[in-house]
Design a protein around this motif. Structure first.
Motif, PDB file in Angstrom:
ATOM      1  N   TYR A  60      24.406  64.216  26.081  1.00 25.95           N
ATOM      2  CA  TYR A  60      24.373  64.845  27.986  1.00 25.95           C
ATOM      3  C   TYR A  60      24.118  63.704  28.145  1.00 25.95           C
ATOM      4  O   TYR A  60      23.887  62.536  28.169  1.00 25.95           O
ATOM      5  CB  TYR A  60      23.455  65.387  27.948  1.00 25.95           C
ATOM      6  N   ARG A  61      24.422  63.504  29.950  1.00 26.98           N
ATOM      7  CA  ARG A  61      23.920  62.450  30.347  1.00 26.98           C
ATOM      8  C   ARG A  61      23.691  63.737  31.897  1.00 26.98           C
ATOM      9  O   ARG A  61      23.882  64.457  32.127  1.00 26.98           O
ATOM     10  CB  ARG A  61      25.649  61.882  31.320  1.00 26.98           C
ATOM     11  N   GLN A  62      23.340  62.840  32.844  1.00 29.89           N
ATOM     12  CA  GLN A  62      22.638  63.236  34.848  1.00 29.89           C
ATOM     13  C   GLN A  62      22.161  62.142  35.246  1.00 29.89           C
ATOM     14  O   GLN A  62      21.701  61.125  34.809  1.00 29.89           O
ATOM     15  CB  GLN A  62      21.657  64.069  33.320  1.00 29.89           C
ATOM     16  N   ALA A  63      23.689  62.102  35.991  1.00 32.32           N
ATOM     17  CA  ALA A  63      23.252  61.443  37.183  1.00 32.32           C
ATOM     18  C   ALA A  63      22.799  61.938  37.980  1.00 32.32           C
ATOM     19  O   ALA A  63      22.189  63.280  38.266  1.00 32.32           O
ATOM     20  CB  ALA A  63      25.055  61.181  37.660  1.00 32.32           C
ATOM     21  N   PRO A  64      21.789  61.209  38.882  1.00 30.86           N
ATOM     22  CA  PRO A  64      21.065  61.031  40.394  1.00 30.86           C
ATOM     23  C   PRO A  64      21.666  62.334  41.183  1.00 30.86           C
ATOM     24  O   PRO A  64      22.210  62.494  41.553  1.00 30.86           O
ATOM     25  CB  PRO A  64      20.455  59.604  40.902  1.00 30.86           C
ATOM     26  N   GLY A  65      20.883  62.933  41.205  1.00 33.84           N
ATOM     27  CA  GLY A  65      21.752  64.251  42.346  1.00 33.84           C
ATOM     28  C   GLY A  65      22.299  65.491  41.259  1.00 33.84           C
ATOM     29  O   GLY A  65      22.706  66.314  41.713  1.00 33.84           O
ATOM     30  N   ASN A  66      22.918  65.844  40.215  1.00 30.75           N
ATOM     31  CA  ASN A  66      23.058  65.964  39.735  1.00 30.75           C
ATOM     32  C   ASN A  66      22.788  66.699  38.263  1.00 30.75           C
ATOM     33  O   ASN A  66      22.013  66.238  37.960  1.00 30.75           O
ATOM     34  CB  ASN A  66      24.114  65.838  39.555  1.00 30.75           C
TER      35      ASN A  66
ATOM     36  N   TYR B  37      21.197  58.843  29.882  1.00 32.01           N
ATOM     37  CA  TYR B  37      22.377  59.118  28.618  1.00 32.01           C
ATOM     38  C   TYR B  37      21.323  60.200  27.316  1.00 32.01           C
ATOM     39  O   TYR B  37      20.149  59.273  27.776  1.00 32.01           O
ATOM     40  CB  TYR B  37      23.659  58.586  28.135  1.00 32.01           C
ATOM     41  N   TYR B  38      20.871  61.141  26.960  1.00 29.23           N
ATOM     42  CA  TYR B  38      20.747  61.972  26.848  1.00 29.23           C
ATOM     43  C   TYR B  38      20.577  62.017  25.297  1.00 29.23           C
ATOM     44  O   TYR B  38      21.545  62.346  25.016  1.00 29.23           O
ATOM     45  CB  TYR B  38      19.490  63.139  27.271  1.00 29.23           C
ATOM     46  N   CYS B  39      20.378  61.663  23.795  1.00 32.40           N
ATOM     47  CA  CYS B  39      21.164  62.564  23.117  1.00 32.40           C
ATOM     48  C   CYS B  39      20.131  63.785  22.022  1.00 32.40           C
ATOM     49  O   CYS B  39      18.906  63.495  22.884  1.00 32.40           O
ATOM     50  CB  CYS B  39      20.961  62.122  21.732  1.00 32.40           C
ATOM     51  N   LYS B  40      19.993  65.582  22.089  1.00 33.14           N
ATOM     52  CA  LYS B  40      19.728  66.401  21.536  1.00 33.14           C
ATOM     53  C   LYS B  40      19.812  66.213  19.958  1.00 33.14           C
ATOM     54  O   LYS B  40      21.382  66.840  19.349  1.00 33.14           O
ATOM     55  CB  LYS B  40      19.814  67.465  22.185  1.00 33.14           C
ATOM     56  N   LEU B  41      19.341  66.477  18.934  1.00 28.36           N
ATOM     57  CA  LEU B  41      18.791  66.885  17.634  1.00 28.36           C
ATOM     58  C   LEU B  41      19.570  68.137  18.149  1.00 28.36           C
ATOM     59  O   LEU B  41      17.892  69.108  18.057  1.00 28.36           O
ATOM     60  CB  LEU B  41      18.029  65.966  17.129  1.00 28.36           C
TER      61      LEU B  41
END
Length: 115
Positions: A36-42, A93-97
């Motif tokens: 996953y990813r997370q941009a500022p404000g999103n 960027y995040y990973c999720k098992l």
């Protein structure tokens, strides 16, 4: 068990970067990994997902053809190879098992695409 990402950093537009993700221990009911990813404000958004059950790999439309997700079974490490990076790819960027009981999130790694 913890999930740890690595490989983030600063890269110029058009450049490449490979993220890695691994669990600190064995998770018996795990069946895949998602990035996953997370941009500022999103909101956090799904980028790619791969399961070991043979279901194929999912890519979000805006990364299809530029990002490749893979799994090294011997090392039990998951990778997200990112090419032709754009400034809009900048995010944590995040990973999720993926596990049948409880999914496990990593802490995230920053990717910045800028000249």
């Amino acid at each position: 068990v913890q999930v740890v990402e690595s490989g983030g950093g600063l890269v110029q537009p058009g450049g490449s970067l490979t993220l890695s993700c691994a669990a600190s221990g064995y998770v018996a009911d795990s069946y895949g990994m998602s990035w996953y990813r997370q941009a500022p404000g999103n909101e956090r958004e799904l980028v790619a997902s791969l399961t070991v059950t043979g279901g194929g790999t999912y890519y979000a439309d805006d990364v299809e053809g530029r990002f490749t997700m893979s799994h090294d079974y011997a090392k039990d490490t998951w990778y997200l190879q990112m090419e032709s990076l754009k400034p809009e790819d900048t995010a944590v960027y995040y990973c999720k098992l993926l596990a049948l009981d409880n999914d496990i999130w990593g802490q995230g790694t920053q990717v910045t695409v800028s000249s």
